[in-house]
Design a protein around this motif. Structure first.
Motif, short mmCIF file in Angstrom:
data_model
loop_
_atom_site.label_atom_id
_atom_site.label_comp_id
_atom_site.label_asym_id
_atom_site.label_seq_id
_atom_site.Cartn_x
_atom_site.Cartn_y
_atom_site.Cartn_z
N ASP A 38 -15.17 -12.55 8.15
CA ASP A 38 -14.47 -11.31 8.51
C ASP A 38 -14.48 -10.30 7.37
OD1 ASP A 38 -13.98 -12.40 10.98
OD2 ASP A 38 -11.88 -12.88 10.57
N THR A 39 -14.48 -10.78 6.13
CA THR A 39 -14.50 -9.86 4.98
C THR A 39 -15.93 -9.56 4.55
OG1 THR A 39 -14.22 -11.71 3.44
CG2 THR A 39 -12.22 -10.53 4.12
N GLN A 40 -16.90 -9.93 5.41
CA GLN A 40 -18.31 -9.61 5.22
C GLN A 40 -18.88 -10.19 3.92
OE1 GLN A 40 -18.36 -5.37 5.69
NE2 GLN A 40 -17.98 -5.50 7.86
N GLN A 41 -18.51 -11.43 3.64
CA GLN A 41 -19.08 -12.14 2.51
C GLN A 41 -19.90 -13.30 3.04
OE1 GLN A 41 -16.15 -13.27 -0.46
NE2 GLN A 41 -14.76 -11.71 0.28
N ALA A 42 -20.85 -13.78 2.28
CA ALA A 42 -21.62 -14.96 2.66
C ALA A 42 -20.81 -16.20 2.27
CB ALA A 42 -22.97 -14.95 1.96
N TRP A 43 -20.71 -17.17 3.19
CA TRP A 43 -19.96 -18.40 2.90
C TRP A 43 -20.73 -19.24 1.90
CZ3 TRP A 43 -15.43 -20.47 2.95
CH2 TRP A 43 -15.29 -21.84 2.83
N GLN A 44 -20.12 -19.48 0.75
CA GLN A 44 -20.73 -20.29 -0.30
C GLN A 44 -19.74 -21.33 -0.80
OE1 GLN A 44 -22.01 -17.49 -3.25
NE2 GLN A 44 -23.47 -16.53 -1.88
N GLY A 45 -18.88 -21.81 0.08
CA GLY A 45 -17.86 -22.76 -0.31
C GLY A 45 -16.51 -22.08 -0.41
N PRO A 46 -15.48 -22.83 -0.84
CA PRO A 46 -14.14 -22.27 -0.91
C PRO A 46 -14.07 -21.00 -1.76
CG PRO A 46 -14.08 -24.63 -1.25
CD PRO A 46 -15.53 -24.22 -1.26
N VAL A 47 -13.39 -20.00 -1.25
CA VAL A 47 -13.23 -18.72 -1.93
C VAL A 47 -11.73 -18.43 -2.02
CG1 VAL A 47 -13.64 -16.23 -1.76
CG2 VAL A 47 -15.41 -17.83 -1.04
N THR A 48 -11.27 -17.95 -3.17
CA THR A 48 -9.88 -17.51 -3.28
C THR A 48 -9.88 -16.02 -3.58
OG1 THR A 48 -9.71 -18.01 -5.63
CG2 THR A 48 -9.04 -19.74 -4.11
N VAL A 49 -8.87 -15.36 -3.06
CA VAL A 49 -8.73 -13.92 -3.29
C VAL A 49 -7.30 -13.64 -3.74
CG1 VAL A 49 -10.48 -13.23 -1.63
CG2 VAL A 49 -8.12 -13.46 -0.88
N GLN A 50 -7.13 -12.54 -4.41
CA GLN A 50 -5.80 -12.09 -4.80
C GLN A 50 -5.17 -11.40 -3.59
OE1 GLN A 50 -4.42 -12.67 -7.73
NE2 GLN A 50 -2.52 -11.61 -7.35
N ARG A 51 -3.99 -11.83 -3.19
CA ARG A 51 -3.30 -11.23 -2.05
C ARG A 51 -2.05 -10.53 -2.56
NH1 ARG A 51 -2.28 -14.00 3.79
NH2 ARG A 51 -1.60 -12.09 4.82
N ASN A 52 -1.83 -9.30 -2.10
CA ASN A 52 -0.68 -8.50 -2.52
C ASN A 52 0.10 -8.09 -1.28
OD1 ASN A 52 -1.56 -8.31 -5.36
ND2 ASN A 52 -3.25 -7.19 -4.46
N VAL A 53 1.36 -8.50 -1.23
CA VAL A 53 2.22 -8.20 -0.09
C VAL A 53 3.43 -7.43 -0.61
CG1 VAL A 53 3.62 -9.20 1.76
CG2 VAL A 53 1.49 -10.32 1.06
N THR A 54 3.80 -6.34 0.07
CA THR A 54 4.98 -5.55 -0.30
C THR A 54 5.87 -5.38 0.92
OG1 THR A 54 3.75 -4.34 -1.98
CG2 THR A 54 5.82 -3.36 -1.24
N LEU A 55 7.15 -5.69 0.78
CA LEU A 55 8.14 -5.46 1.83
C LEU A 55 8.97 -4.25 1.44
CD1 LEU A 55 9.41 -9.08 2.52
CD2 LEU A 55 7.75 -7.76 3.82
N SER A 56 9.03 -3.28 2.35
CA SER A 56 9.80 -2.06 2.12
C SER A 56 10.91 -1.98 3.15
CB SER A 56 8.91 -0.82 2.25
OG SER A 56 7.83 -0.90 1.36
N TRP A 57 12.12 -1.73 2.68
CA TRP A 57 13.26 -1.56 3.57
C TRP A 57 13.24 -0.12 4.06
CZ3 TRP A 57 17.85 1.29 3.68
CH2 TRP A 57 18.84 0.80 4.52
N LEU A 58 13.20 0.08 5.37
CA LEU A 58 13.10 1.42 5.93
C LEU A 58 14.46 1.97 6.34
CD1 LEU A 58 9.91 0.94 8.13
CD2 LEU A 58 10.07 1.87 5.81
#
Length: 130
Positions: A38-58
């Motif tokens: 889905d992220t348009q990368q070639a599968w070459q085994g386990p991949v880790t990515v940096q994930r950034n999540v922000t919760l904002s009170w509206l």
């Protein structure tokens, strides 16, 4: 930290911070083979990515009765660089009932709203799906 009693324990190695945008949490996440595609990368085994999540009170509203029971309704926006549309909105309902001078019991409900890029958005046609 994982506070669920039914989930297996894990080591929390992320970093959190409070900033003007809200509460942010960053961590490394292993991608599934489908996520790699889905992220348009070639599968070459386990991949880790940096994930950034922000919760904002509206916004929020609080009600309290004469017995010190209260209800809280809050609107929360979650921004996540790994989500297909980048953000989700939630309505959080918290109900607290005082059962003794130093104890309360409560219920928490979270409603998530479909976004135009969600797979079920068109099929839902304005109706609740879960």
């Amino acid at each position: 930290a994982n506070l669920s009693s039914s989930a297996p324990p894990y080591r929390d190695s992320g970093k959190s911070s409070i900033n003007p945008a809200g509460w942010s949490y960053s961590y490394r996440q292993k991608l599934t083979p489908q996520q790699v595609v889905d992220t348009q990368q070639a599968w070459q085994g386990p991949v880790t990515v940096q994930r950034n999540v922000t919760l904002s009170w509206l916004a929020g509203e609080v009600w309290r009765d004469e017995d010190d029971n209260c209800a809280v309704v809050e609107w929360i926006k979650q921004s996540d660089d790994m989500m297909p549309n980048g953000a989700a909105q939630y309505k959080v309902f918290t109900l607290l009932r005082r059962i003794s001078p130093d104890m309360a019991e409560g219920r928490l409900r979270v409603a998530s709203f479909l976004q135009p890029l969600d797979a079920a958005y068109i099929e839902a046609n304005g109706e609740a799906i879960a």
